[in-house]
Design an enzyme around this catalytic site. Structure first.
Site, PDB file in Angstrom:
ATOM      1  N   ARG A  80       0.738  -1.470   0.012  1.00 20.75           N
ATOM      2  CA  ARG A  80       0.067   0.216  -0.171  1.00 20.75           C
ATOM      3  C   ARG A  80       0.738   1.173  -0.170  1.00 20.75           C
ATOM      4  NH1 ARG A  80      -5.155  -1.502   4.039  1.00 20.75           N
ATOM      5  NH2 ARG A  80      -6.583  -2.102   2.231  1.00 20.75           N
ATOM      6  N   LYS A 128     -17.142 -17.477   3.770  1.00 20.73           N
ATOM      7  CA  LYS A 128     -18.852 -17.364   3.956  1.00 20.73           C
ATOM      8  C   LYS A 128     -19.484 -16.823   2.849  1.00 20.73           C
ATOM      9  CE  LYS A 128     -18.524 -17.116   9.037  1.00 20.73           C
ATOM     10  NZ  LYS A 128     -18.683 -16.264  10.349  1.00 20.73           N
ATOM     11  N   GLY A 150      -7.546  -7.722  -0.399  1.00 17.83           N
ATOM     12  CA  GLY A 150      -7.575  -8.556   0.896  1.00 17.83           C
ATOM     13  C   GLY A 150      -6.784 -10.017   0.327  1.00 17.83           C
ATOM     14  N   GLY A 202     -12.390  -4.413   1.570  1.00 13.33           N
ATOM     15  CA  GLY A 202     -13.879  -4.118   1.627  1.00 13.33           C
ATOM     16  C   GLY A 202     -14.298  -2.930   0.655  1.00 13.33           C
TER      17      GLY A 202
HETATM   18  C1  3PG Z   1      -8.843  -1.968   4.624  1.00 11.15           C
HETATM   19  O1  3PG Z   1      -7.729  -2.540   5.316  1.00 11.15           O
HETATM   20  O2  3PG Z   1      -9.681  -2.702   4.191  1.00 11.15           O
HETATM   21  C2  3PG Z   1      -8.640  -0.628   4.864  1.00 11.15           C
HETATM   22  O3  3PG Z   1      -7.760   0.315   5.336  1.00 11.15           O
HETATM   23  C3  3PG Z   1     -10.031  -0.276   5.889  1.00 11.15           C
HETATM   24  O4  3PG Z   1      -9.870  -0.490   6.915  1.00 11.15           O
HETATM   25  P1  3PG Z   1     -11.123  -0.713   8.082  1.00 11.15           P
HETATM   26  O5  3PG Z   1     -11.678  -2.015   7.597  1.00 11.15           O
HETATM   27  O6  3PG Z   1     -10.628  -0.985   9.503  1.00 11.15           O
HETATM   28  O7  3PG Z   1     -11.979   0.229   7.941  1.00 11.15           O
END
Ligand code: 3PG
Length: 400
Positions: free
Chosen positions: A39, A201, A354, A377
């Site tokens: 990142r 899930k 992710g 997310g």
């Molecule tokens: C992530 O790692 O998906 C983002 O930095 C958001 O983090 P958070 O889910 O803690 O808001």
């Protein structure tokens, strides 16, 4: 409506200006060291561009999910060190944006200088999107750049609130790139358009399946979530992870999918989740009681790879098995290799962030993809068709 971009601002507009730049430096840290700089690397084009144009770059980010105020375990200080090494230039660390003197520090930065603010989540007002906190951040910049795609699904003070208080408020290069590749995959995909979905899930992916079904030609489903579909088909699932309250929904999705949903024909099973446990490969209708599914089997991996290789657009979100515990990483690796081969053959391959991003990195093929999202997310919500508050708050692209 497309959003105003950093690239669209005239360079002269940046010279000497303080660019409050929201980045997503939510990176893993161990023993005071950043263990994955993906990142940070992803934010460098925006930071370097701003420096070249003579801007004073004031970076802000959250890190982790600290509760109840400052907590040294979640300090961004190690990121400041990592960034200094990447940039080959000093990074001034500002512990508190509200402290007297913080504004002066930003104004005294040399042109092209860089500062990093401490974790924005040390302030309760961040997640509450408190206008008072947003005003404090707004005092630290003459323009606002949001390059934190990974945090764009959060309506927080540094991602949303502050964008209304500083003008211009524009997207950085990473944000622009993420919106382009994810957006184009959804709006104008070359066909066949295939989605590969996995993960533990089904509950977290229902909105995604619903959103993708009308758009894609095929949805390939692996991971433990396939087991909830197996259950819906009336199959024995042993001790596999199944969400009993989602079985009806899985059945309904299968019925409505018009044959677009493809499930693994077989699985790698074990009696416990351990790299040394004995494993078996079985057809999906031969999972014995007492055994659990931890990966797709080899023929399913080959079948999925064949579907991916026939795609002109492929998006992938979620691993095919418990890839962090070999040998249950094989199905995920097979898909990663198939995505890389498809990209080489000219397909557009987009990896949601992710776990799938980690999997392509581990398989050594991340740089062979058309795009690997830095958002977990955020990419999920984008693909679900949900508006991202951090993007919505930016200025609209003006006419010519
Ligand atoms: C992530 O790692 O998906 C983002 O930095 C958001 O983090 P958070 O889910 O803690 O808001």
């Amino acid at each position: 409506m497309p959003k105003r971009t950093l690239a669209s601002l005239e360079g002269a507009r940046l010279d000497g200006q303080r660019a409050l730049t929201r980045v997503d430096f939510n990176v893993p840290i161990k023993d005071g060291r950043v263990t994955d700089s993906t990142r940070i690397h992803a934010a460098l084009p925006t930071i370097r561009y701003l420096r070249e144009k003579g801007a004073r770059v004031i970076l802000c980010s959250h890190l982790g999910r600290p509760k109840g105020g400052p907590d040294p375990r979640f300090s961004l200080q190690p990121v400041a060190h990592a960034l200094e090494i990447e940039l080959g230039a000093p990074v001034v660390f500002i512990p508190d944006p509200a402290a007297p003197g913080a504004v002066t520090i930003t104004k005294r930065l040399p042109r092209g200088g860089v500062a990093l603010l401490e974790n924005s989540r040390f302030h309760p007002g961040e997640e509450a999107n408190d206008p008072a906190l947003a005003r404090i951040y707004a005092g630290l910049g003459d323009l606002y750049v949001n390059d934190a795609f990974g945090s764009a699904h959060r309506a927080h003070a540094t991602t949303e609130g502050v964008a209304h208080l500083i003008k211009p408020a524009v997207s950085g290069f990473l944000m622009e790139r993420e919106l382009k590749y994810l957006g184009e995959a959804l709006s104008a995909p070359a066909r066949p358009f295939v989605a590969i979905l996995g993960g533990a899930k089904i509950s977290g992916k229902i909105d995604l399946i619903e959103a993708l079904l009308p758009k894609v030609d095929t949805i390939v489903i692996g991971g433990a979530m396939a087991c909830t579909f197996f259950k819906a088909m009336g199959l024995e699932t042993g001790t596999s992870l199944v969400e009993p309250d989602r079985v009806d929904m899985a059945r309904a999705l299968l019925q409505r999918s018009g044959g677009k949903i493809i499930l693994p024909g077989g699985a790698v099973i074990a009696q416990e989740l351990s790299g040394s446990a004995p494993t078996r490969s079985v057809a999906r209708d031969a999972i014995p009681a007492g055994w659990a599914v931890y990966d797709i089997d080899e023929p399913s991996g080959e079948a999925f790879a064949a579907i991916v290789s026939g795609a002109r657009t492929a998006i992938w979100n979620g691993p095919m098995g418990v890839f962090e515990t070999p040998p249950f990483d094989r199905g995920t690796r097979r898909v990663a290799m198939a995505m890389a081969a498809a990209a080489k053959a000219g397909a557009v391959t987009v990896v949601g962030g992710g776990d799938s991003a980690a999997a392509v990195a581990e398989a050594g093929v991340a740089d062979q993809m058309t795009h690997v999202s830095t958002g977990g997310g955020a990419s999920l919500e984008f693909l679900e068709g949900k508006p991202l508050p951090g993007v919505l708050a930016l200025d609209d692209m003006q006419g010519p």
